[in-house]
Design an enzyme around this catalytic site. Structure first.
Site, PDB file in Angstrom:
ATOM      1  N   VAL A   1     -26.810   5.991  -2.019  1.00  9.19           N
ATOM      2  CA  VAL A   1     -27.744   5.300  -2.764  1.00  9.19           C
ATOM      3  C   VAL A   1     -28.627   6.242  -3.826  1.00  9.19           C
ATOM      4  CG1 VAL A   1     -29.579   3.423  -2.874  1.00  9.19           C
ATOM      5  CG2 VAL A   1     -27.702   3.246  -1.183  1.00  9.19           C
TER       6      VAL A   1
ATOM      7  N   VAL B   1     -30.830   6.915  -7.368  1.00 11.78           N
ATOM      8  CA  VAL B   1     -31.363   6.545  -8.919  1.00 11.78           C
ATOM      9  C   VAL B   1     -31.787   7.685  -9.703  1.00 11.78           C
ATOM     10  CG1 VAL B   1     -33.008   5.246 -10.258  1.00 11.78           C
ATOM     11  CG2 VAL B   1     -31.958   4.325  -8.300  1.00 11.78           C
TER      12      VAL B   1
ATOM     13  N   LEU C   1     -34.052  -0.360 -10.738  1.00 10.42           N
ATOM     14  CA  LEU C   1     -32.580  -0.203 -10.561  1.00 10.42           C
ATOM     15  C   LEU C   1     -31.938  -0.056  -9.139  1.00 10.42           C
ATOM     16  CD1 LEU C   1     -32.071   2.355 -13.497  1.00 10.42           C
ATOM     17  CD2 LEU C   1     -31.792  -0.458 -13.664  1.00 10.42           C
TER      18      LEU C   1
ATOM     19  N   LYS D   1     -33.220  -1.402  -6.549  1.00  5.67           N
ATOM     20  CA  LYS D   1     -33.169  -2.874  -5.824  1.00  5.67           C
ATOM     21  C   LYS D   1     -32.071  -3.583  -6.595  1.00  5.67           C
ATOM     22  CE  LYS D   1     -36.216  -6.504  -4.578  1.00  5.67           C
ATOM     23  NZ  LYS D   1     -37.551  -7.216  -4.537  1.00  5.67           N
TER      24      LYS D   1
ATOM     25  N   GLU E   1     -33.207   8.151   5.022  1.00  3.44           N
ATOM     26  CA  GLU E   1     -34.323   9.068   5.500  1.00  3.44           C
ATOM     27  C   GLU E   1     -35.354   8.275   5.662  1.00  3.44           C
ATOM     28  OE1 GLU E   1     -34.872  11.796   2.435  1.00  3.44           O
ATOM     29  OE2 GLU E   1     -32.558  12.473   2.312  1.00  3.44           O
ATOM     30  N   PRO E   2     -36.337   8.759   6.728  1.00  2.00           N
ATOM     31  CA  PRO E   2     -37.682   7.987   7.051  1.00  2.00           C
ATOM     32  C   PRO E   2     -38.479   7.612   5.720  1.00  2.00           C
ATOM     33  CG  PRO E   2     -37.356   9.708   8.474  1.00  2.00           C
ATOM     34  CD  PRO E   2     -36.176  10.112   7.293  1.00  2.00           C
ATOM     35  N   ARG E   3     -38.730   8.553   4.724  1.00  2.00           N
ATOM     36  CA  ARG E   3     -39.378   8.264   3.720  1.00  2.00           C
ATOM     37  C   ARG E   3     -39.203   7.197   2.985  1.00  2.00           C
ATOM     38  NH1 ARG E   3     -37.278  10.514  -0.860  1.00  2.00           N
ATOM     39  NH2 ARG E   3     -35.526  11.916  -0.629  1.00  2.00           N
TER      40      ARG E   3
ATOM     41  N   TYR F   1     -35.636  -0.242   1.866  1.00  2.00           N
ATOM     42  CA  TYR F   1     -34.593  -1.108   2.576  1.00  2.00           C
ATOM     43  C   TYR F   1     -35.180  -2.210   3.203  1.00  2.00           C
ATOM     44  CZ  TYR F   1     -31.717   2.716   0.974  1.00  2.00           C
ATOM     45  OH  TYR F   1     -31.099   3.801   0.168  1.00  2.00           O
TER      46      TYR F   1
END
Length: 197
Positions: free
Chosen positions: A129, A131, A140, A142, A165-167, A172
């Protein structure tokens, strides 16, 4: 992370054929299929409509046709992914069950991308995923995720997972993903490095 919700399997008659694997496709004439109103799917409700995206110069693509892998690799690198061998990207795409990417009409370049692999029946994992940083914060990511999730659900896929990744967990969660649902933990095999002597 896992997409939250009830795990169930829809009837085979509701599953659609994959756009990437036509040799495995099962089709049914619409004249043969009738569904009670309760089983019919409502049209999806997206945060940004296809028409709005198109009016802003963004074209949604669900096949690899027209996708320049070198340009996609540049988007991967721009967000911090390691640069990949384009031949390996091509193989990965051949084994992809669903994908969605956004082409910016003015430059004809990919600016957003996501894909999913799975067993085609029960489970899918969303990968890659991305962008382009120049196009982040305009919806974009989303838009791609909403449509990819919908595409998987229409095929009858019940369990949708992804690695994050935690950031970016906060990105999500509003899409329905949860960490460790009911105590379920994802695990990853890591090959042990051999000690060089």
């Amino acid at each position: 992370m896992f997409l939250g919700g009830t795990i169930s399997t829809p009837p085979a008659s509701l599953r659609l054929r994959s756009t990437l694997n036509p040799q495995n496709a099962v089709t049914q004439s619409s004249s043969q299929a009738t569904f009670p109103a309760a089983m019919q799917r409502k049209p999806p409700s997206y945060s940004i409509s296809d028409e709005d995206l198109e009016s802003r110069g963004f074209l949604l693509r669900r096949t690899t046709e027209g996708l320049n892998l070198d340009q996609l690799n540049s988007v991967f690198a721009a967000v911090g992914f390691p640069r990949r061998d384009t031949a390996k990207i091509e193989v990965a795409l051949q084994h992809t069950d669903a994908l969605l990417w956004v082409e910016y009409e003015k430059t004809r370049r990919p600016v957003a991308f996501a894909r999913a692999t799975g067993d085609g029946v029960f489970n899918a994992i969303i990968w890659d995923v991305v962008v382009d940083p120049s196009f982040q914060s305009c919806g974009l990511g989303k838009a791609v995720m909403e449509r990819l999730i919908e595409d998987l659900q229409v095929k009858g896929i019940c369990n949708i997972a992804l690695y994050s990744e935690p950031r970016v967990l906060g990105f999500y969660r509003p899409l329905g993903f949860v960490s460790d649902p009911d105590g379920i933990k994802g695990m990853v095999f890591i090959r042990k490095q051999r000690n060089k002597k």
